[in-house]
Design an enzyme around this catalytic site. Structure first.
Site, PDB file in Angstrom:
ATOM      1  N   TYR A  49       6.154  10.306  15.411  1.00 36.71           N
ATOM      2  CA  TYR A  49       6.418   9.402  15.246  1.00 36.71           C
ATOM      3  C   TYR A  49       6.584   8.787  16.649  1.00 36.71           C
ATOM      4  O   TYR A  49       6.115   7.321  16.592  1.00 36.71           O
ATOM      5  CB  TYR A  49       8.166   9.345  14.984  1.00 36.71           C
ATOM      6  CG  TYR A  49       8.266   7.522  14.483  1.00 36.71           C
ATOM      7  CD1 TYR A  49       7.892   6.660  13.692  1.00 36.71           C
ATOM      8  CD2 TYR A  49       8.926   7.583  15.678  1.00 36.71           C
ATOM      9  CE1 TYR A  49       8.365   5.628  13.208  1.00 36.71           C
ATOM     10  CE2 TYR A  49      10.031   6.192  15.336  1.00 36.71           C
ATOM     11  CZ  TYR A  49       9.529   4.855  14.460  1.00 36.71           C
ATOM     12  OH  TYR A  49      10.376   3.996  14.626  1.00 36.71           O
ATOM     13  N   GLY A  54      11.976  -3.953   5.358  1.00 36.28           N
ATOM     14  CA  GLY A  54      13.127  -3.521   5.952  1.00 36.28           C
ATOM     15  C   GLY A  54      14.820  -4.283   6.854  1.00 36.28           C
ATOM     16  O   GLY A  54      14.405  -4.776   6.701  1.00 36.28           O
TER      17      GLY A  54
END
Length: 313
Positions: free
Chosen positions: A138, A16
């Site tokens: 999340y 990422g």
């Protein structure tokens, strides 16, 4: 570091934006970094993660992995965002504890803060009021990982399990896909396209007065490496940010100056402006002695250069 053999580091989320910036930082050359891909290690499988950490015996773990997405993805898949991120955080942190790893940096998110929290956002505000509903799953997973680190330290003060909460990020290895990109890469793409096609106007949603704090991702990597070095000294929970913000209009103007586009901005007032402000307190970070070294212009210049390289422009 004086050891002849580099110390071993387990990095999750190595593919990422944050993980790639961590590996690109000069400090990375001093470490033996293990950053398995998802195909090599599924972080949602507890036994696989526990076995990997036990076999590797890393000196430090940086947990930067997560299932991420925009508002639409979070709203469409709340179960996956809660479940996957909960499993990843739990498996990495508990795997580290079971393997006797003493040092772990866990990365949180500003979505952990209450929806109506007063700016600047201070670490003690977490869990004091309801979360933003659109990314609650999340946020809950990130809060659980933070709390797990704190509980482990409560039981074992020698376990240096610390959580850093970065502000919004942009920079190298960001996504410039208009369907998935965040604010600054989206602006870079939009203004670049306007210059290439000769368009004299670029649209901004709302009046552009909403303020946002965006830090260059390379600076977060610098903070992470400094935290690894000073892990004994940093607080258990700490924001990493600029301590100041810019308006949406400021970001558009800064990008236009870097790219060399001299058109006009057209504000579509029928579109939402968004939250007026989301700014992190950097009081703990300042006490620690670190500040982000990259100016907005320098960060945009580096990011735009990267954009041109990957787009072939």
């Amino acid at each position: 570091m004086n050891d002849a053999t580099p110390k071993r580091l387990f990095l999750t989320g190595g593919g990422g934006m944050v993980g790639r910036n961590v590996q690109a930082h000069p400090a990375a050359s001093e470490w033996d970094i293990h950053a398995p891909t998802r195909a090599e290690l599924d972080l949602t499988h507890p036994q696989a993660v526990a076995t990997y950490i036990a076999d590797l015996q890393p000196d430090v773990i940086i947990h930067a992995a997560g299932r991420v997405g925009g508002i639409h993805a979070n709203m469409a898949n709340p179960v996956a965002f809660l479940d996957d991120n909960t499993l990843m955080g739990r498996n990495v942190i508990m795997g580290a504890r079971q393997a006797g790893v003493r040092k772990l940096i866990n990365l949180g998110s500003t979505c952990m803060y209450p929806r109506e929290a007063e700016n600047p956002l201070r670490e003690e505000m977490i869990l004091t009021a309801p979360l933003e509903p659109t990314n609650e799953g999340y946020a809950l997973a990130k809060i659980l990982a933070m709390r797990l680190c704190q509980y482990i330290r409560q039981e074992d003060p020698d376990a240096l399990y610390k959580t850093l909460i970065p502000c919004n990020l942009y920079g190298l290895y960001d996504s410039f896909d208009p369907q998935r990109s965040h604010l600054l890469p989206a602006i870079i793409h939009k203004v670049h396209q306007a210059r290439e096609t000769g368009d004299q106007t670029v649209e901004i949603w709302g009046d552009g007065t909403a303020r946002r704090e965006f830090m260059f991702a390379g600076d977060l990597a610098d903070a992470i490496w400094n935290a690894v070095r000073d892990i004994d000294e940093i607080p258990d929970l700490m924001n990493i940010g600029l301590g100041h913000d810019y308006s949406i209009n400021d970001y558009y103007s800064a990008v236009a100056q870097v790219i060399g586009w001299q058109g006009d901005f057209d504000h579509d007032l029928s579109k939402p402006t968004g939250m007026k402000q989301k700014l992190c307190s950097v009081a703990r970070q300042t006490d620690w002695g670190w500040s982000a070294p990259t100016t907005l212009r320098d960060g945009i210049e580096q990011t735009y250069k990267h954009y041109l390289e990957i787009s072939g422009s």
